[in-house]
Motif scaffolding. Structure first.
Motif, PDB file in Angstrom:
ATOM      1  N   VAL A   1      53.639  35.950  39.399  1.00 19.99           N
ATOM      2  CA  VAL A   1      52.719  36.894  38.768  1.00 19.99           C
ATOM      3  C   VAL A   1      51.389  36.916  39.531  1.00 19.99           C
ATOM      4  CG1 VAL A   1      53.720  36.661  36.465  1.00 19.99           C
ATOM      5  CG2 VAL A   1      51.855  35.142  37.151  1.00 19.99           C
ATOM      6  N   THR A   2      50.669  38.028  39.390  1.00 20.23           N
ATOM      7  CA  THR A   2      49.338  38.193  39.969  1.00 20.23           C
ATOM      8  C   THR A   2      48.329  38.383  38.845  1.00 20.23           C
ATOM      9  OG1 THR A   2      50.315  39.274  41.904  1.00 20.23           O
ATOM     10  CG2 THR A   2      47.947  39.510  41.605  1.00 20.23           C
ATOM     11  N   ILE A   3      47.198  37.716  38.961  1.00 19.73           N
ATOM     12  CA  ILE A   3      46.132  37.820  37.966  1.00 19.73           C
ATOM     13  C   ILE A   3      45.111  38.838  38.468  1.00 19.73           C
ATOM     14  CG2 ILE A   3      44.476  36.553  36.562  1.00 19.73           C
ATOM     15  CD1 ILE A   3      47.353  35.609  36.272  1.00 19.73           C
ATOM     16  N   LEU A   4      44.812  39.843  37.644  1.00 21.05           N
ATOM     17  CA  LEU A   4      43.852  40.891  37.996  1.00 21.05           C
ATOM     18  C   LEU A   4      42.723  40.922  36.974  1.00 21.05           C
ATOM     19  CD1 LEU A   4      46.339  43.843  38.692  1.00 21.05           C
ATOM     20  CD2 LEU A   4      45.528  42.137  40.314  1.00 21.05           C
ATOM     21  N   LYS A   5      41.512  41.111  37.464  1.00 16.75           N
ATOM     22  CA  LYS A   5      40.367  41.361  36.577  1.00 16.75           C
ATOM     23  C   LYS A   5      40.093  42.858  36.644  1.00 16.75           C
ATOM     24  CE  LYS A   5      35.749  39.748  35.345  1.00 16.75           C
ATOM     25  NZ  LYS A   5      36.192  39.334  33.989  1.00 16.75           N
ATOM     26  N   VAL A   6      40.366  43.562  35.549  1.00 17.84           N
ATOM     27  CA  VAL A   6      40.334  45.021  35.528  1.00 17.84           C
ATOM     28  C   VAL A   6      39.212  45.506  34.610  1.00 17.84           C
ATOM     29  CG1 VAL A   6      41.648  47.112  35.045  1.00 17.84           C
ATOM     30  CG2 VAL A   6      42.810  45.082  35.929  1.00 17.84           C
TER      31      VAL A   6
ATOM     32  N   SER B   1      47.144  50.359  44.039  1.00 21.36           N
ATOM     33  CA  SER B   1      46.859  50.659  45.439  1.00 21.36           C
ATOM     34  C   SER B   1      45.720  49.776  45.926  1.00 21.36           C
ATOM     35  CB  SER B   1      46.468  52.136  45.608  1.00 21.36           C
ATOM     36  OG  SER B   1      47.530  52.991  45.231  1.00 21.36           O
ATOM     37  N   GLY B   2      45.811  49.363  47.183  1.00 18.18           N
ATOM     38  CA  GLY B   2      44.763  48.534  47.768  1.00 18.18           C
ATOM     39  C   GLY B   2      44.938  48.453  49.278  1.00 18.18           C
ATOM     40  N   ILE B   3      43.974  47.827  49.942  1.00 20.37           N
ATOM     41  CA  ILE B   3      44.025  47.643  51.392  1.00 20.37           C
ATOM     42  C   ILE B   3      44.696  46.312  51.700  1.00 20.37           C
ATOM     43  CG2 ILE B   3      42.684  47.525  53.525  1.00 20.37           C
ATOM     44  CD1 ILE B   3      42.613  50.237  52.142  1.00 20.37           C
ATOM     45  N   SER B   4      45.752  46.368  52.501  1.00 23.17           N
ATOM     46  CA  SER B   4      46.502  45.157  52.818  1.00 23.17           C
ATOM     47  C   SER B   4      45.700  44.239  53.740  1.00 23.17           C
ATOM     48  CB  SER B   4      47.844  45.508  53.475  1.00 23.17           C
ATOM     49  OG  SER B   4      47.626  46.195  54.706  1.00 23.17           O
ATOM     50  N   ILE B   5      46.115  42.974  53.809  1.00 25.63           N
ATOM     51  CA  ILE B   5      45.433  41.992  54.658  1.00 25.63           C
ATOM     52  C   ILE B   5      45.601  42.377  56.126  1.00 25.63           C
ATOM     53  CG2 ILE B   5      45.392  39.579  55.374  1.00 25.63           C
ATOM     54  CD1 ILE B   5      46.384  38.824  52.614  1.00 25.63           C
TER      55      ILE B   5
ATOM     56  N   CYS C   1      45.714  45.997  57.230  1.00 23.22           N
ATOM     57  CA  CYS C   1      44.434  46.675  56.991  1.00 23.22           C
ATOM     58  C   CYS C   1      44.646  48.176  56.782  1.00 23.22           C
ATOM     59  CB  CYS C   1      43.463  46.419  58.134  1.00 23.22           C
ATOM     60  SG  CYS C   1      41.738  46.794  57.701  1.00 23.22           S
ATOM     61  N   ARG C   2      45.609  48.524  55.930  1.00 20.92           N
ATOM     62  CA  ARG C   2      45.854  49.923  55.592  1.00 20.92           C
ATOM     63  C   ARG C   2      46.199  50.041  54.109  1.00 20.92           C
ATOM     64  NH1 ARG C   2      51.517  51.417  55.984  1.00 20.92           N
ATOM     65  NH2 ARG C   2      52.798  49.596  56.429  1.00 20.92           N
TER      66      ARG C   2
ATOM     67  N   PRO D   1      48.621  44.347  47.033  1.00 21.65           N
ATOM     68  CA  PRO D   1      48.056  44.283  48.389  1.00 21.65           C
ATOM     69  C   PRO D   1      46.738  43.537  48.441  1.00 21.65           C
ATOM     70  CG  PRO D   1      48.641  46.540  47.761  1.00 21.65           C
ATOM     71  CD  PRO D   1      48.723  45.714  46.531  1.00 21.65           C
ATOM     72  N   GLY D   2      46.456  42.932  49.596  1.00 21.49           N
ATOM     73  CA  GLY D   2      45.157  42.341  49.860  1.00 21.49           C
ATOM     74  C   GLY D   2      45.049  40.880  49.487  1.00 21.49           C
ATOM     75  N   LYS D   3      43.899  40.299  49.830  1.00 16.10           N
ATOM     76  CA  LYS D   3      43.615  38.905  49.533  1.00 16.10           C
ATOM     77  C   LYS D   3      42.839  38.806  48.226  1.00 16.10           C
ATOM     78  CE  LYS D   3      41.547  38.622  53.445  1.00 16.10           C
ATOM     79  NZ  LYS D   3      40.825  38.120  54.637  1.00 16.10           N
TER      80      LYS D   3
END
Length: 203
Positions: free
Chosen positions: A26-31, A108-112, A164-165, A191-193
């Motif tokens: 799982v991924t934890i997100l602060k929304v 959606s996000g910018i990948s590492i 980075c896309r 996506p992303g760090k």
């Protein structure tokens, strides 16, 4: 459920056990919370993450002063249906209460960014033989014919910038919601760090 569009940040990944005893990544997100800053035609603009007004230029500062709203670090504009448009007013705040456990969302996000990468890492090419005498360990091989066409076609898989896309992951299931801290727990990766800005939406 009507369309919900919000901004958030990635906090990190962990794992949970379901009722059958299987591990779920799982991924934890602060929304959010996200505030509506503009409603125009069928477009809505939302602001996320408060920022010190001293860090803004005069144009952006005047924009928020005109709206009589706090200053935001991030602004995002998106289209929305006419039915939902009538229910949206400037200053309205969206929180994780808009979501429900079990719903599916898109992120959606910018990948590492991986920098300049070679063929094997970027396109999963197989390497050449590693035995003595071989001079084709990590070379790409032929990249096109000679006289005809006499050039390399655009889009050829070669070495270059990797990552980075913008990446969109669809149909991620919401596992848990912490309403007090505006935290979503979703199944899978995004996506992303850690700390990466994400765009969360439903259709």
């Amino acid at each position: 459920m009507s369309s919900i569009n919000m901004l958030g940040k990635k906090m990190g990944m962990t794992q949970l056990f379901n009722e059958q005893g299987n591990i779920i990544p799982v991924t934890i997100l602060k929304v959010g919370p996200c505030t509506i800053t503009r409603v125009e035609n069928q477009n809505i603009q939302i602001g996320y993450e408060y920022i010190n007004p001293k860090k803004l230029n005069k144009a952006n500062l005047g924009y928020f002063n005109q709206l009589k709203l706090p200053c935001f670090k991030y602004l995002k504009e998106y289209k929305i249906g006419s039915l939902s448009l009538n229910e949206s007013n400037i200053g309205m705040v969206y929180t994780v209460k808009q979501f429900k456990v079990g719903n599916f969302i898109n992120i959606s996000g910018i990948s590492i960014g991986k920098g300049f990468s070679g063929y094997q890492k970027r396109h999963n090419f197989s390497r050449g033989p590693m035995s003595h005498g071989s001079k084709n360990h990590r070379q790409p091989g032929s990249i096109g014919a000679g006289t005809t066409p006499g050039r390399v076609f655009p889009g050829k898989k070669m070495s270059g910038q990797m990552g980075c896309r913008k990446i969109t992951i669809k149909n991620l299931k919401i596992i848990d919601i912490n309403y007090e801290n505006n935290i979503l727990t979703i199944q899978g990766s995004v996506p992303g760090k850690n700390g990466n800005l994400l765009y969360i939406y439903t259709k």
